[in-house]
Design a protein around this motif. Structure first.
Motif, PDB file in Angstrom:
ATOM      1  N   ARG A   1      40.131  29.191  42.825  1.00 52.84           N
ATOM      2  CA  ARG A   1      41.208  30.182  42.830  1.00 52.84           C
ATOM      3  C   ARG A   1      42.029  30.075  44.101  1.00 52.84           C
ATOM      4  O   ARG A   1      43.240  30.259  44.107  1.00 52.84           O
ATOM      5  CB  ARG A   1      40.630  31.590  42.709  1.00 52.84           C
ATOM      6  CG  ARG A   1      41.644  32.649  42.305  1.00 52.84           C
ATOM      7  CD  ARG A   1      41.180  34.051  42.593  1.00 52.84           C
ATOM      8  NE  ARG A   1      41.293  34.376  44.008  1.00 52.84           N
ATOM      9  CZ  ARG A   1      41.230  35.619  44.486  1.00 52.84           C
ATOM     10  NH1 ARG A   1      41.011  36.625  43.668  1.00 52.84           N
ATOM     11  NH2 ARG A   1      41.337  35.850  45.777  1.00 52.84           N
ATOM     12  N   ASP A   2      41.362  29.800  45.218  1.00 50.99           N
ATOM     13  CA  ASP A   2      42.022  29.614  46.510  1.00 50.99           C
ATOM     14  C   ASP A   2      41.886  28.145  46.907  1.00 50.99           C
ATOM     15  O   ASP A   2      41.542  27.304  46.089  1.00 50.99           O
ATOM     16  CB  ASP A   2      41.405  30.559  47.544  1.00 50.99           C
ATOM     17  CG  ASP A   2      41.446  32.017  47.076  1.00 50.99           C
ATOM     18  OD1 ASP A   2      42.540  32.467  46.685  1.00 50.99           O
ATOM     19  OD2 ASP A   2      40.397  32.685  47.087  1.00 50.99           O
ATOM     20  N   CYS A   3      42.117  27.855  48.162  1.00 50.50           N
ATOM     21  CA  CYS A   3      42.064  26.462  48.616  1.00 50.50           C
ATOM     22  C   CYS A   3      40.666  25.874  48.436  1.00 50.50           C
ATOM     23  O   CYS A   3      40.499  24.705  48.086  1.00 50.50           O
ATOM     24  CB  CYS A   3      42.489  26.392  50.088  1.00 50.50           C
ATOM     25  SG  CYS A   3      42.590  24.719  50.745  1.00 50.50           S
TER      26      CYS A   3
ATOM     27  N   HIS B   1      34.731  33.850  46.039  1.00 53.53           N
ATOM     28  CA  HIS B   1      35.626  32.712  45.954  1.00 53.53           C
ATOM     29  C   HIS B   1      36.231  32.520  47.328  1.00 53.53           C
ATOM     30  O   HIS B   1      35.904  33.244  48.267  1.00 53.53           O
ATOM     31  CB  HIS B   1      36.712  32.935  44.894  1.00 53.53           C
ATOM     32  CG  HIS B   1      37.275  34.329  44.890  1.00 53.53           C
ATOM     33  ND1 HIS B   1      38.153  34.766  45.858  1.00 53.53           N
ATOM     34  CD2 HIS B   1      37.046  35.385  44.080  1.00 53.53           C
ATOM     35  CE1 HIS B   1      38.461  36.027  45.632  1.00 53.53           C
ATOM     36  NE2 HIS B   1      37.804  36.440  44.554  1.00 53.53           N
ATOM     37  N   GLY B   2      37.083  31.539  47.484  1.00 56.20           N
ATOM     38  CA  GLY B   2      37.636  31.286  48.811  1.00 56.20           C
ATOM     39  C   GLY B   2      36.556  30.858  49.789  1.00 56.20           C
ATOM     40  O   GLY B   2      35.553  30.236  49.415  1.00 56.20           O
TER      41      GLY B   2
ATOM     42  N   ASP C   1      37.358  31.375  40.439  1.00 57.78           N
ATOM     43  CA  ASP C   1      37.370  29.925  40.312  1.00 57.78           C
ATOM     44  C   ASP C   1      37.052  29.545  38.866  1.00 57.78           C
ATOM     45  O   ASP C   1      36.309  30.250  38.177  1.00 57.78           O
ATOM     46  CB  ASP C   1      36.320  29.303  41.238  1.00 57.78           C
ATOM     47  CG  ASP C   1      36.433  29.824  42.665  1.00 57.78           C
ATOM     48  OD1 ASP C   1      37.556  29.812  43.201  1.00 57.78           O
ATOM     49  OD2 ASP C   1      35.412  30.244  43.227  1.00 57.78           O
TER      50      ASP C   1
END
Length: 406
Positions: free
Chosen positions: A187-189, A214-215, A398
């Motif tokens: 979802r993030d980097c 996440h992240g 994610d």
């Protein structure tokens, strides 16, 4: 006003004194006519400190002073009188060696006044200059920007590490599998989903996990999981997925000090859902243990998609006993059988006209509809269906899925 307080480490070398500017000052004996002259001479001066024996006793705000003195007869009445008539007796006074975080807290406490008028800086109580609220905001904002840049650089480096960790498994899939697909969308980097694939003489092992969060927090958990899996594989065979999950569970609980029985006695309640699946090429069967992961099987001759059974216990969480044993399952494989595993970022994605979750039924339907496609083309179809479903809704988590055809 609201001033951000989280400063980068470089702010430790900065203090309130770093914002000091030298300005004229007056004393209680100074007249309002003298104050007017100073404001006329120094057009940018917004606050004039009042000192008594080099100790600050007040501040004269330019706007308030000029507004008062412009009223009828005020010049005649107050020109020769002491400037303390228009003095703020409670200005913000801060020691020059005070940290910027402390200064920002004090500015927030005093409200807009300290921003509009500035604040007085002292050393051991003696006046050394003033600081401007706007300079504080610019400095803190600059530090915030640098902090953000440092954080993004750190996250990008974490992405490089995570990619390297996953790349070996993807390369193993490339050399081992014929008809397969793998999609990993953090979802993030960086993300909290992880997969691992290892080849053996008599088959191959796949492990997919969906870690808490996440992240960056999720990525941190994937590193713990990867370490736990590596250690578990030294104690259990790849065709013992039930033992692998149990050993991973123990390692996570030890790593996160989650051996207590209630969340109130632990610092965290983190863990992961996962599946460990071994494909036995000699026996032409799959052996798996499943900790709350969504896994589907479509037989070559079947008219319906079935779920690969699992236990309703994740690994590492407080309510999962340290000695919990996941069940071992096995099933014969026939040519053309398809297996698909997805993390709950896929099934839980909100979308559609009614803003509901994507769910498992839509995946099962798509498997049946697109059963003739190679797995990579099926993956493209699943991605397109998900994006169409998601619309303008943000990604909730994610997303990872893996599939193969026997």
């Amino acid at each position: 006003m609201d001033i951000p307080l989280a400063l980068v480490s470089s702010s430790q070398q900065l203090n309130a004194g770093s914002l000091r500017i030298a300005v004229p000052h007056v004393t209680p004996e100074s007249s309002n006519m003298q104050v007017m002259a100073l404001f006329n001479e120094h057009k940018s001066l917004i606050g004039l400190p009042v000192l008594e024996k080099n100790r600050p006793v007040g501040m004269i705000n330019r706007h308030i002073f000029l507004s008062q003195m412009s009223r009828p007869f005020f010049h005649e009445l107050y020109d020769q009188k002491s400037c303390i008539a228009f003095m703020d007796k409670t200005p913000l006074i801060v020691e020059a060696d005070a940290g910027l975080e402390y200064l920002a807290e004090r500015v927030v406490e005093t409200g807009d006044k300290a921003v509009a008028e500035g604040f007085i800086l002292t050393e051991a109580g003696d006046y050394v200059g003033i600081g401007l609220g706007i300079d504080l905001i610019k400095t803190v904002s600059g530090l915030q920007a640098r902090q953000h840049e440092q954080i993004m650089q750190s996250i990008e480096y974490a992405r490089v590490i995570q990619d390297a960790m996953l790349n070996r498994s993807r390369q193993n899939m490339e050399t081992c599998l014929r008809d397969w697909c793998l999609s990993w969308y953090p979802r993030d980097c960086v993300g909290g989903d992880i997969y691992a694939f290892q080849r053996y003489n008599h088959g191959w092992l796949l492990v997919i996990a969906d870690c808490t969060g996440h992240g960056v927090p999720g990525a941190f958990m994937t590193f713990i999981f990867s370490s736990a899996l590596e250690k578990a594989l030294t104690q259990a065979a790849p065709d013992e997925p039930d033992r692998l999950l149990s050993l991973i569970n123990q390692h996570i609980k030890h790593s996160l000090s989650q051996l207590q029985t209630t969340p109130n006695h632990s610092q965290s309640n983190d863990g992961c859902d996962a599946i460990a699946l071994f494909v036995d090429a000699r026996e032409e069967q799959i052996v798996w243990a499943n900790a709350q992961m969504h896994a589907f099987l479509l037989g070559a001759e079947d008219d319906a998609v079935t779920l690969l059974e699992g236990d309703r216990k994740g690994m590492g969480y407080i309510d999962t006993p340290v000695d919990f044993r996941w069940q071992r399952h096995q099933r014969a494989l026939a040519p053309g059988d398809q297996v698909l595993i997805v993390t709950d970022g896929v099934t839980d994605q909100i979308g559609g006209e009614r803003k509901i979750m994507f769910g498992k039924n839509r995946i099962q339907t798509l498997l049946l509809e697109q059963r003739h496609l190679p797995m990579r083309e099926f993956s493209d179809a699943l991605f397109a269906r998900l994006r169409d479903w998601q619309g303008k809704q943000p990604a909730r988590d994610d997303m990872t899925w893996f599939g193969f055809r026997w």
